[in-house]
Write an enzyme that holds these catalytic residues in place. Sequence first.
Site, PDB file in Angstrom:
ATOM      1  N   LYS A  93       0.748  -1.320  -0.190  1.00  7.41           N
ATOM      2  CA  LYS A  93      -0.313   0.388   0.248  1.00  7.41           C
ATOM      3  C   LYS A  93       1.173   1.061   0.135  1.00  7.41           C
ATOM      4  CE  LYS A  93      -4.212  -2.043   2.247  1.00  7.41           C
ATOM      5  NZ  LYS A  93      -5.012  -1.865   3.253  1.00  7.41           N
TER       6      LYS A  93
ATOM      7  N   TYR B  68     -12.528  -2.544  -3.643  1.00 14.45           N
ATOM      8  CA  TYR B  68     -13.307  -2.497  -2.235  1.00 14.45           C
ATOM      9  C   TYR B  68     -14.387  -2.480  -1.951  1.00 14.45           C
ATOM     10  CZ  TYR B  68      -8.654  -2.281   0.041  1.00 14.45           C
ATOM     11  OH  TYR B  68      -7.284  -2.594   0.116  1.00 14.45           O
TER      12      TYR B  68
ATOM     13  N   PHE C 151     -15.565   3.254   7.005  1.00 20.83           N
ATOM     14  CA  PHE C 151     -13.843   3.670   6.453  1.00 20.83           C
ATOM     15  C   PHE C 151     -13.523   4.009   4.895  1.00 20.83           C
ATOM     16  CE2 PHE C 151     -14.329  -0.211   7.743  1.00 20.83           C
ATOM     17  CZ  PHE C 151     -13.553  -0.700   6.642  1.00 20.83           C
TER      18      PHE C 151
ATOM     19  N   ARG D 140      -1.641 -13.875   4.431  1.00 14.18           N
ATOM     20  CA  ARG D 140      -2.457 -13.860   5.498  1.00 14.18           C
ATOM     21  C   ARG D 140      -1.654 -13.483   7.058  1.00 14.18           C
ATOM     22  NH1 ARG D 140      -7.081 -11.185   4.842  1.00 14.18           N
ATOM     23  NH2 ARG D 140      -8.042 -10.986   6.997  1.00 14.18           N
TER      24      ARG D 140
ATOM     25  N   THR E 156      -4.708  -6.879  10.602  1.00 16.68           N
ATOM     26  CA  THR E 156      -5.847  -5.503  10.434  1.00 16.68           C
ATOM     27  C   THR E 156      -4.985  -4.514  11.448  1.00 16.68           C
ATOM     28  OG1 THR E 156      -7.056  -7.197   9.728  1.00 16.68           O
ATOM     29  CG2 THR E 156      -7.517  -4.431   9.443  1.00 16.68           C
TER      30      THR E 156
ATOM     31  N   ARG F 172       2.622  -6.011   9.099  1.00 19.97           N
ATOM     32  CA  ARG F 172       1.759  -5.302   9.643  1.00 19.97           C
ATOM     33  C   ARG F 172       2.431  -4.590  11.182  1.00 19.97           C
ATOM     34  NH1 ARG F 172      -4.066  -7.148   8.073  1.00 19.97           N
ATOM     35  NH2 ARG F 172      -3.542  -5.665   5.620  1.00 19.97           N
TER      36      ARG F 172
ATOM     37  N   ASN G  61      -1.792   0.315   6.605  1.00 16.45           N
ATOM     38  CA  ASN G  61      -1.784  -0.699   7.229  1.00 16.45           C
ATOM     39  C   ASN G  61      -0.525  -1.828   6.243  1.00 16.45           C
ATOM     40  OD1 ASN G  61      -3.628  -2.187   6.344  1.00 16.45           O
ATOM     41  ND2 ASN G  61      -4.847  -2.850   7.626  1.00 16.45           N
TER      42      ASN G  61
ATOM     43  N   HIS H  63      -2.232  -5.416   1.663  1.00 13.55           N
ATOM     44  CA  HIS H  63      -3.573  -6.159   1.536  1.00 13.55           C
ATOM     45  C   HIS H  63      -2.967  -7.295   1.305  1.00 13.55           C
ATOM     46  CE1 HIS H  63      -7.238  -7.285  -0.282  1.00 13.55           C
ATOM     47  NE2 HIS H  63      -6.755  -8.126  -1.222  1.00 13.55           N
TER      48      HIS H  63
ATOM     49  N   GLU I 257     -10.075 -11.266  -7.688  1.00 13.55           N
ATOM     50  CA  GLU I 257      -8.539  -9.913  -7.349  1.00 13.55           C
ATOM     51  C   GLU I 257      -7.920  -9.776  -8.552  1.00 13.55           C
ATOM     52  OE1 GLU I 257      -9.851  -9.350  -2.273  1.00 13.55           O
ATOM     53  OE2 GLU I 257      -8.329  -9.847  -3.005  1.00 13.55           O
TER      54      GLU I 257
HETATM   55  P1  ATP Z   1      -6.781  -6.347   3.772  1.00 14.12           P
HETATM   56  O1  ATP Z   1      -8.247  -6.695   3.175  1.00 14.12           O
HETATM   57  O2  ATP Z   1      -6.231  -5.014   3.313  1.00 14.12           O
HETATM   58  O3  ATP Z   1      -6.176  -7.585   3.165  1.00 14.12           O
HETATM   59  P2  ATP Z   1      -8.088  -6.758   5.894  1.00 14.12           P
HETATM   60  O4  ATP Z   1      -8.666  -8.274   4.688  1.00 14.12           O
HETATM   61  O5  ATP Z   1      -7.238  -7.334   7.440  1.00 14.12           O
HETATM   62  O6  ATP Z   1      -7.214  -6.191   5.210  1.00 14.12           O
HETATM   63  P3  ATP Z   1     -10.417  -6.245   6.702  1.00 14.12           P
HETATM   64  O7  ATP Z   1     -11.271  -6.141   7.834  1.00 14.12           O
HETATM   65  O8  ATP Z   1     -10.695  -6.367   4.436  1.00 14.12           O
HETATM   66  O9  ATP Z   1      -9.171  -6.156   6.670  1.00 14.12           O
HETATM   67  O10 ATP Z   1      -9.905  -3.847   5.874  1.00 14.12           O
HETATM   68  C1  ATP Z   1      -9.760  -3.490   4.402  1.00 14.12           C
HETATM   69  C2  ATP Z   1      -9.014  -2.251   4.551  1.00 14.12           C
HETATM   70  O11 ATP Z   1      -9.768  -1.486   4.636  1.00 14.12           O
HETATM   71  C3  ATP Z   1      -7.750  -2.771   6.104  1.00 14.12           C
HETATM   72  O12 ATP Z   1      -6.602  -3.089   5.692  1.00 14.12           O
HETATM   73  C4  ATP Z   1      -7.426  -1.478   6.543  1.00 14.12           C
HETATM   74  O13 ATP Z   1      -6.496  -1.084   5.109  1.00 14.12           O
HETATM   75  C5  ATP Z   1      -8.837  -0.367   5.737  1.00 14.12           C
HETATM   76  N1  ATP Z   1      -9.634  -0.466   7.310  1.00 14.12           N
HETATM   77  C6  ATP Z   1     -10.521  -1.390   8.189  1.00 14.12           C
HETATM   78  N2  ATP Z   1     -10.890  -1.147   9.078  1.00 14.12           N
HETATM   79  C7  ATP Z   1     -10.446  -0.117   9.394  1.00 14.12           C
HETATM   80  C8  ATP Z   1     -11.340   1.189  10.344  1.00 14.12           C
HETATM   81  N3  ATP Z   1     -11.344   0.964  11.103  1.00 14.12           N
HETATM   82  N4  ATP Z   1     -10.707   2.589  10.387  1.00 14.12           N
HETATM   83  C9  ATP Z   1      -9.832   2.918   8.788  1.00 14.12           C
HETATM   84  N5  ATP Z   1      -9.449   2.177   7.466  1.00 14.12           N
HETATM   85  C10 ATP Z   1      -9.588   0.463   7.889  1.00 14.12           C
HETATM   86 MG    MG Z   2      -9.820  -7.549   3.753  1.00 20.43          MG
END
Ligand code: ATP
Ligand code: MG
Length: 137
Positions: free
Chosen positions: A9, A49, A57, A85, A91, A102, A112, A115, A126
């Site tokens: 990212k 997304y 968010f 993962r 996350t 992370r 973070n 992805h 994806e």
């Molecule tokens: P990713 O999908 O990026 O691999 P993830 O599966 O761990 O991460 P998700 O719940 O799918 O997390 O959320 C997607 C992305 O949205 C997160 O990686 C983060 O960048 C952002 N995100 C998630 N929760 C929050 C939050 N509470 N505030 C701000 N951004 C958030």
């Molecule tokens: Mg995710």
Amino acid sequence: IQRTFSIIKPDATKRNLTGKIISKFEDAGLRVIASRRIQMTREQAEGFYAVHKERPFFGELVDFMISGPVVIQVLEGEDAIAKNREVMGATNPENADAGTIRKEFALSVGENSVHGSDAPETAAEEIKFFFKDEEIV
Ligand code: ATP
Ligand code: MG
């Protein structure tokens, strides 16, 4: 053998952490079989997304993902989705285990650093969103 989709990212590319992050993947036995550095468009980020579009968010996430270049990749390996993962960590970096990407590099739950796909179906979608078959070798 399995494939997963990864994004390094903007917070990480800005801080010149691309190589360090790829080393973590390779050390874990994941092979980079496709890679491209791109500036995502707003349309691409919103499409990628789309599952999060009702989340509070979403706007912040899209703005962040287009705030600088990202490196999109396909990673291949045994149990690649789960392994990736694991290497990424939770996350929210505050909850991530020591040694994970992370924990070491992420700035916040939003910024973070990486992805990674969360299931075989989303990984396939994806990968197809960004890569042609012939770009994956
Ligand atoms: P990713 O999908 O990026 O691999 P993830 O599966 O761990 O991460 P998700 O719940 O799918 O997390 O959320 C997607 C992305 O949205 C997160 O990686 C983060 O960048 C952002 N995100 C998630 N929760 C929050 C939050 N509470 N505030 C701000 N951004 C958030
Ligand atoms: Mg995710």
